[in-house]
Design an enzyme around this catalytic site. Sequence first.
Site, PDB file in Angstrom:
ATOM      1  N   ARG A   1       0.817  -1.231   0.000  1.00 60.45           N
ATOM      2  CA  ARG A   1       0.000   0.000   0.000  1.00 60.45           C
ATOM      3  C   ARG A   1       0.850   1.280   0.000  1.00 60.45           C
ATOM      4  NH1 ARG A   1      -2.551  -3.301   3.632  1.00 60.45           N
ATOM      5  NH2 ARG A   1      -4.399  -4.282   2.747  1.00 60.45           N
TER       6      ARG A   1
ATOM      7  N   LYS B   1       3.910  11.934 -10.581  1.00 58.18           N
ATOM      8  CA  LYS B   1       3.125  11.040 -11.442  1.00 58.18           C
ATOM      9  C   LYS B   1       3.934   9.777 -11.724  1.00 58.18           C
ATOM     10  CE  LYS B   1       0.392  14.160 -14.310  1.00 58.18           C
ATOM     11  NZ  LYS B   1       0.211  14.532 -15.720  1.00 58.18           N
TER      12      LYS B   1
ATOM     13  N   GLU C   1      12.297  20.143 -23.391  1.00 52.36           N
ATOM     14  CA  GLU C   1      11.453  20.370 -22.206  1.00 52.36           C
ATOM     15  C   GLU C   1      11.968  21.573 -21.404  1.00 52.36           C
ATOM     16  OE1 GLU C   1       8.669  18.693 -21.628  1.00 52.36           O
ATOM     17  OE2 GLU C   1       8.887  16.822 -22.753  1.00 52.36           O
TER      18      GLU C   1
ATOM     19  N   LYS D   1       8.688  23.741 -12.695  1.00 55.29           N
ATOM     20  CA  LYS D   1       7.748  22.612 -12.654  1.00 55.29           C
ATOM     21  C   LYS D   1       7.213  22.415 -11.240  1.00 55.29           C
ATOM     22  CE  LYS D   1       6.285  18.130 -13.892  1.00 55.29           C
ATOM     23  NZ  LYS D   1       6.411  16.866 -14.568  1.00 55.29           N
TER      24      LYS D   1
ATOM     25  N   GLU E   1      -3.578  18.479 -11.957  1.00 52.75           N
ATOM     26  CA  GLU E   1      -3.713  18.979 -13.317  1.00 52.75           C
ATOM     27  C   GLU E   1      -5.052  19.622 -13.674  1.00 52.75           C
ATOM     28  OE1 GLU E   1      -2.814  16.811 -17.417  1.00 52.75           O
ATOM     29  OE2 GLU E   1      -1.103  16.936 -16.093  1.00 52.75           O
TER      30      GLU E   1
ATOM     31  N   ARG F   1      -1.403  23.247 -13.902  1.00 50.88           N
ATOM     32  CA  ARG F   1      -0.510  22.144 -14.299  1.00 50.88           C
ATOM     33  C   ARG F   1      -0.670  21.829 -15.788  1.00 50.88           C
ATOM     34  NH1 ARG F   1       1.557  16.752 -11.019  1.00 50.88           N
ATOM     35  NH2 ARG F   1       2.897  16.073 -12.693  1.00 50.88           N
TER      36      ARG F   1
ATOM     37  N   ASN G   1       1.697  21.173 -20.447  1.00 53.48           N
ATOM     38  CA  ASN G   1       1.423  20.445 -21.699  1.00 53.48           C
ATOM     39  C   ASN G   1       1.643  21.307 -22.935  1.00 53.48           C
ATOM     40  OD1 ASN G   1       0.768  18.083 -20.419  1.00 53.48           O
ATOM     41  ND2 ASN G   1      -1.389  18.610 -20.219  1.00 53.48           N
TER      42      ASN G   1
ATOM     43  N   HIS H   1       2.535  19.722 -26.155  1.00 55.60           N
ATOM     44  CA  HIS H   1       2.287  18.284 -26.031  1.00 55.60           C
ATOM     45  C   HIS H   1       1.062  17.829 -26.819  1.00 55.60           C
ATOM     46  CE1 HIS H   1       5.374  18.469 -23.023  1.00 55.60           C
ATOM     47  NE2 HIS H   1       5.297  17.167 -22.815  1.00 55.60           N
TER      48      HIS H   1
ATOM     49  N   HIS I   1       1.943  15.181 -29.265  1.00 53.71           N
ATOM     50  CA  HIS I   1       1.436  13.830 -29.018  1.00 53.71           C
ATOM     51  C   HIS I   1       0.653  13.324 -30.231  1.00 53.71           C
ATOM     52  CE1 HIS I   1      -0.961  10.612 -27.105  1.00 53.71           C
ATOM     53  NE2 HIS I   1       0.156  10.424 -26.446  1.00 53.71           N
TER      54      HIS I   1
ATOM     55  N   HIS J   1      10.200  11.855 -28.220  1.00 51.40           N
ATOM     56  CA  HIS J   1       9.164  12.615 -27.526  1.00 51.40           C
ATOM     57  C   HIS J   1       9.563  14.099 -27.417  1.00 51.40           C
ATOM     58  CE1 HIS J   1       6.024  13.679 -24.753  1.00 51.40           C
ATOM     59  NE2 HIS J   1       6.919  14.065 -23.864  1.00 51.40           N
TER      60      HIS J   1
HETATM   61  P1  NAD Z   1      14.155   6.442 -20.923  1.00 48.17           P
HETATM   62  O1  NAD Z   1      13.949   6.270 -19.484  1.00 48.17           O
HETATM   63  O2  NAD Z   1      13.694   5.346 -21.809  1.00 48.17           O
HETATM   64  O3  NAD Z   1      15.690   6.734 -21.190  1.00 48.17           O
HETATM   65  C1  NAD Z   1      16.120   6.900 -22.519  1.00 48.17           C
HETATM   66  C2  NAD Z   1      17.326   6.016 -22.828  1.00 48.17           C
HETATM   67  O4  NAD Z   1      18.468   6.600 -22.227  1.00 48.17           O
HETATM   68  C3  NAD Z   1      17.220   4.609 -22.306  1.00 48.17           C
HETATM   69  O5  NAD Z   1      17.744   3.717 -23.259  1.00 48.17           O
HETATM   70  C4  NAD Z   1      18.139   4.608 -21.086  1.00 48.17           C
HETATM   71  O6  NAD Z   1      18.711   3.349 -20.849  1.00 48.17           O
HETATM   72  C5  NAD Z   1      19.173   5.609 -21.482  1.00 48.17           C
HETATM   73  N1  NAD Z   1      19.836   6.320 -20.382  1.00 48.17           N
HETATM   74  C6  NAD Z   1      19.260   6.818 -19.267  1.00 48.17           C
HETATM   75  N2  NAD Z   1      20.161   7.507 -18.554  1.00 48.17           N
HETATM   76  C7  NAD Z   1      21.325   7.442 -19.225  1.00 48.17           C
HETATM   77  C8  NAD Z   1      22.610   7.971 -19.005  1.00 48.17           C
HETATM   78  N3  NAD Z   1      22.874   8.763 -17.972  1.00 48.17           N
HETATM   79  N4  NAD Z   1      23.579   7.686 -19.911  1.00 48.17           N
HETATM   80  C9  NAD Z   1      23.316   6.909 -21.011  1.00 48.17           C
HETATM   81  N5  NAD Z   1      22.112   6.412 -21.279  1.00 48.17           N
HETATM   82  C10 NAD Z   1      21.122   6.676 -20.393  1.00 48.17           C
HETATM   83  O7  NAD Z   1      13.449   7.762 -21.483  1.00 48.17           O
HETATM   84  P2  NAD Z   1      13.223   9.224 -20.884  1.00 48.17           P
HETATM   85  O8  NAD Z   1      13.213  10.105 -22.068  1.00 48.17           O
HETATM   86  O9  NAD Z   1      14.114   9.537 -19.749  1.00 48.17           O
HETATM   87  O10 NAD Z   1      11.751   9.121 -20.290  1.00 48.17           O
HETATM   88  C11 NAD Z   1      10.630   8.870 -21.104  1.00 48.17           C
HETATM   89  C12 NAD Z   1       9.521   8.329 -20.236  1.00 48.17           C
HETATM   90  O11 NAD Z   1       9.202   9.303 -19.251  1.00 48.17           O
HETATM   91  C13 NAD Z   1       8.242   8.021 -20.991  1.00 48.17           C
HETATM   92  O12 NAD Z   1       7.785   6.752 -20.607  1.00 48.17           O
HETATM   93  C14 NAD Z   1       7.267   9.088 -20.508  1.00 48.17           C
HETATM   94  O13 NAD Z   1       5.947   8.643 -20.482  1.00 48.17           O
HETATM   95  C15 NAD Z   1       7.797   9.350 -19.122  1.00 48.17           C
HETATM   96  N6  NAD Z   1       7.440  10.682 -18.591  1.00 48.17           N
HETATM   97  C16 NAD Z   1       6.872  10.735 -17.358  1.00 48.17           C
HETATM   98  C17 NAD Z   1       6.540  11.945 -16.802  1.00 48.17           C
HETATM   99  C18 NAD Z   1       5.957  12.012 -15.426  1.00 48.17           C
HETATM  100  O14 NAD Z   1       5.529  13.085 -14.992  1.00 48.17           O
HETATM  101  N7  NAD Z   1       5.946  10.929 -14.689  1.00 48.17           N
HETATM  102  C19 NAD Z   1       6.781  13.138 -17.508  1.00 48.17           C
HETATM  103  C20 NAD Z   1       7.380  13.055 -18.762  1.00 48.17           C
HETATM  104  C21 NAD Z   1       7.712  11.806 -19.298  1.00 48.17           C
END
Ligand code: NAD
Length: 369
Positions: free
Chosen positions: A122, A144, A186, A228, A238, A242, A246, A249, A253, A268
């Site tokens: 939990r 999130k 971003e 942020k 949101e 918040r 977007n 986005h 998207h 992305h």
């Molecule tokens: P990711 O976590 O897939 O990382 C991208 C790639 O970089 C991966 O292959 C990873 O292994 C590699 N990597 C990570 N750190 C590294 C480093 N220091 N050196 C070398 N390689 C490294 O992608 P991301 O772009 O970080 O995140 C995308 C995800 O985040 C999506 O799933 C999206 O939905 C989510 N997201 C969530 C929120 C939220 O508020 N929770 C907001 C925006 C995005």
Amino acid sequence: MTTIVPVSGVGFRPHDVIVGRGLLAELGARVAPLAQGRTVVVTDEIVAGLHGKAALASLKAAGVTGRLLTVPPGEGSKSFAELERVIDRMLAFKLDRTDVVVALGGGVVGDLAGLAAALFMRGIDFVQVPTTLLAQVDSSVGGKTAIDTPRGKNLVGAFHQPRLVLADIDVLATLPERQRRSGWAEVLKHGLICDAGFFDWLAGEGAAGGAGDPAALERAVVRSVQIKSAVVGEDEKEAGRRALLNLGHTFGHAIEAELGFDETRLTHGEAVALGCALAFRFSAETGLCPPDEAKRVGTVLEAAGLPTRPGQAGPLRAAALVRRMAGDKKAEGGRLTLILARGIGDAFTAKDVDAAALTAFLEREIAAG
Ligand code: NAD
């Protein structure tokens, strides 16, 4: 220099985001006061190879028992199957409610490990150690967490705030250039939403951050986290401000979805950059924003190596994009809600956007290539 950004808001426990260099070496000392027993470090195979050893060594030096729990890299790990496996490993490691989950990785690991922590018994504490620029400026802040289902992205999740976020600028040195640029989109977005002075800096001296300069990156991460966290603090779920996060986005998207979320074509962050450029040009066309500001947004994004024209993404159809932007409802002739801008640093929620005008705008954009 280390900067502490406090995050607080209605309905959640305050915590700090710590931004600086060499922070991975401090992980153990920072986690020790939070973890009574043991920790599990959830990470992906790539990050484990690059930074896993340093994380475990730091925990060990501080007397914290830590184990690595590795998932495959990529969006595919945000699945029920991986969530089940992570939680099963946590049970097998005999974690209990006094223990702590550390999410060491990008947004994928943060979302998956955060959701596992939210569900485990939990809800147990978790610490975010974001290792991509996107994760440092965006996904690790705000609470999130989510996984995907075959029906769509981020459809199953929870709000679960971390106890602490450690954003170590030095781990970004191993990030592939395209990943860094995507995160930079971003960063630029935060300036475009509400801080024209920050955008000016990012367009000038700060642009070095987009090219990997650690000092500029550090300043950009700090300001992004401040922006942020301030927005999230006002509105965790949101309903109001918040939504401004977007910006870019809704356009982005829709384009990503039309291209089948093919990251080799458009990441992305690239989609967000293109979306911001479109949001500003549409704002200018509808008389909301001075045209020279919309033009400047495009110039600055392009200088950072980010796409600003739909033709750079792939073959697109305006009507299909607008349908997606309206949430797949029939939007032609109708109205939809979009984040638009009155100028750089002045984004707002436009609730009554004319779908026909938007379709005509996108048709012209697509025809221009
Ligand atoms: P990711 O976590 O897939 O990382 C991208 C790639 O970089 C991966 O292959 C990873 O292994 C590699 N990597 C990570 N750190 C590294 C480093 N220091 N050196 C070398 N390689 C490294 O992608 P991301 O772009 O970080 O995140 C995308 C995800 O985040 C999506 O799933 C999206 O939905 C989510 N997201 C969530 C929120 C939220 O508020 N929770 C907001 C925006 C995005």
